[in-house]
Design an enzyme around this catalytic site. Structure first.
Site, PDB file in Angstrom:
ATOM      1  N   CYS A 121     -10.094   7.078  -7.801  1.00  0.00           N
ATOM      2  CA  CYS A 121      -8.922   5.995  -9.010  1.00  0.00           C
ATOM      3  C   CYS A 121      -8.138   5.533  -8.063  1.00  0.00           C
ATOM      4  CB  CYS A 121      -9.316   6.069  -9.774  1.00  0.00           C
ATOM      5  SG  CYS A 121      -8.581   7.182 -11.339  1.00  0.00           S
ATOM      6  N   HIS A 127       3.887  -1.185  -5.653  1.00  0.00           N
ATOM      7  CA  HIS A 127       4.284  -1.864  -6.010  1.00  0.00           C
ATOM      8  C   HIS A 127       3.592  -3.242  -5.409  1.00  0.00           C
ATOM      9  CE1 HIS A 127       6.091  -1.116 -10.107  1.00  0.00           C
ATOM     10  NE2 HIS A 127       4.888  -0.541 -10.028  1.00  0.00           N
TER      11      HIS A 127
END
Length: 563
Positions: free
Chosen positions: A493, A196
């Protein structure tokens, strides 16, 4: 006396894993200490326990509301992880564990810490995506304890001058709040290139290196040079050398800013350069870049931190905002990707020994068709109102049968079906799967984690979760070849699409579109425009003959030396 003389340290170069390209030179800062652990052993009087319980519930509610508010002001991955952390602050299981301790007389601060330790141990043992949440969980606990103690909310200090932040790791709530004008570089001891922290740093455009050995020994105030492309942290660099390195990087940045699209190689081979977005605000922000459209619209944000499923009308409005941002361009919508580290309160997730390998993504829909059908109805309604036919793809597809099942539902609503390739089994069967769908999109973050059987948050395994791993690149190449054979598009992606050098290699494999954080669009597009398709193909062939990520990078750079 200069700052370098004050710290009086010799030049040293520490090595980590590249996460976000870029070069920055500035003094180091460090986060403030965590809230001290409350280890009181005295018990709360029975008459006061109800008040203590109410204090915990109130504090957790305040923290959850603050995180929801920050999620509402953020976009992209930052919004998603902040919403997930808000859900964690209000999690029934964590609160119940703390409440049990309060019921037997433990103070609320002690109970919160003990409950957190219990869940952190459990998440660590589960590994995978659940282990990633330990940093988030402890951050949430620190915020709750600070609220209980009447102390300021913990976080990163705001520097008085541009600085480089050094830390063990950062919670998403901290990373999402960084000001890239003041925090110009980031290095962590823990984490991986798809953690993250790295994902949000990439969204903010902050050069970042993760899993840096020896970083703990660098004091605040030391002069630092971070190279996010090379994966190095230099301590007390020569000032002239540091200035030259930063100037070179700024020259590249200026070149990137001058690129105006569309995506193609120097000899005119088209590769679409698209944006990853999370909501309408993110899509509108992407319009200020040269992104040609949306290659990944993550729809999770409107589902996370909800007690009940959003209505079809609510979803229709949210999806319509993204379609409105790109009224005449490609938009690829991913259906709900939840489960594991992003649980849904209303989906009745089963208790699982290993949630990262459990019911997540499309597997939720196979247990409850209604969630997917209502989402597809909302997408179809938003599209019909605008005369659009968006592309819709499913996450976590593992078999051809799953792809066929999904495609039937999508086509029934006059939408264009595709699937994500995140599971090695799907990559191996890409050509078979492509016979049932119209396109593929490779999610390199999960494909890397599952291919290498490596937790993305483990510093010891950061090299394994590098998207330059030859085994991962071989699966990407195989998937791209399937698209070429059948004449159907295959995009990327995942975070790999944001690496300009790797973007060239992906184009050489035959990838037809690259979708990345909006901050990476210019660098990827400008780099592609500086090389030929033949250069890309030769680099792609070279990396498939290597045996390690560093070898793969070196092989590509030997053919593309100016990238």
């Amino acid at each position: 006396m200069t700052r370098s003389q004050q710290v009086a340290r010799p030049v040293a170069v520490l090595r980590g894993t590249p996460a976000v390209p870029g070069v920055a030179a500035a003094p180091a800062i460090r986060p403030g200490p965590r809230m001290p652990v409350d280890i009181r052993t005295d018990l709360v009087a029975e008459s006061d326990r109800a008040s203590e319980l109410e204090s915990l519930r109130s504090a957790s509610d305040v923290v959850a509301r603050r995180l929801r508010a920050r999620a509402g002001r953020a976009s992209g991955a930052a919004a998603e992880v902040l919403a997930a952390n808000a859900a964690m602050a209000a999690d029934r299981g964590w609160l119940a564990a703390a409440e049990e301790l309060i019921a037997v007389g433990r103070p609320a601060t002690v109970a919160a810490g003990a409950a957190t330790d219990r869940f952190a141990d459990m998440f660590t043992k589960l590994g995978g995506l659940m282990a990633e949440r330990v940093t988030d969980l402890r951050d949430v606990c620190d915020r709750v304890v600070a609220e209980l103690a009447g102390a300021p909310e913990p976080g990163i200090p705001t520097p008085a001058e541009p600085s480089i932040l050094l830390a063990d790791d950062l919670a998403p709530a901290d990373t999402a709040g960084l000001d890239p004008e003041l925090v110009v570089g980031l290095a962590t001891s823990l984490g991986g290139p798809t953690s993250h922290t790295a994902i949000i740093a990439r969204q903010l455009g902050i050069p970042c290196v993760v899993a840096v050995a020896g970083l703990d020994e660098i004091p605040a105030g030391a002069d630092i040079l971070v190279d996010g492309s090379a994966g190095t942290v230099m301590v007390a660099p020569d000032p002239d050398m540091a200035s030259h390195a930063v100037a070179e990087y700024r020259a590249v940045t200026a070149r990137n800013a001058a690129w105006n699209g569309p995506g193609s190689t120097a000899d005119g081979h088209r590769v679409e350069v698209l944006a990853n977005v999370q909501d309408g605000a993110g899509a509108r922000a992407a319009r200020h870049t040269q992104a040609e459209g949306i290659g990944l619209f993550r729809t999770e944000l409107c589902f996370l931190d909800r007690e009940s499923e959003p209505s079809i009308d609510e979803q229709t409005r949210i999806y319509g905002e993204v379609l409105d941002a790109y009224p005449d361009a490609k938009v690829v919508i991913r259906t709900l990707d939840a489960g594991s580290d992003k649980p849904l309160r209303f989906a009745q997730h089963p208790d699982e020994a290993n949630p990262a390998l459990g019911v997540r993504g499309i597997r939720i829909a196979t247990r409850d068709n209604g969630i997917l059908d209502r989402q597809l109805d909302a997408i179809a309604a938003a599209a019909a109102a605008r005369g659009r036919v968006p592309l819709v793809m499913a996450p976590m597809i593992a078999t051809a049968a799953e792809a066929r099942w999904f495609a039937t539902r999508v086509r029934a609503r006059d939408l264009i079906p595709g699937v994500m390739i995140e599971v090695p089994a799907a990559a191996l069967l890409a050509e078979t799967i492509l016979r049932d769908v119209d396109f593929l999109s490779i999610g390199t973050n999960d494909l890397t984690q599952y291919t290498m059987a490596a937790d993305r948050m483990s510093p010891e395994l950061a090299t394994l979760t590098d998207p330059w791993q030859p085994a991962v690149l071989a699966l990407v190449a195989r998937t791209a070849a399937a698209g070429t054979a059948l004449g159907k598009p295959v995009g990327v992606c995942g975070e790999a699409a944001a690496d300009p050098l790797l973007a060239c290699v992906l184009a050489g494999f035959g990838i037809t579109s690259l979708s990345a954080a909006a901050s990476a669009i210019a660098a990827v597009g400008a780099t592609l425009s500086s090389v030929t398709l033949d250069d890309c193909r030769r680099a792609a062939t070279a990396v498939l003959s290597t045996a390690a990520p560093d070898e793969a990078r070196a092989a590509a750079r030997s053919i593309l030396p100016h990238v």
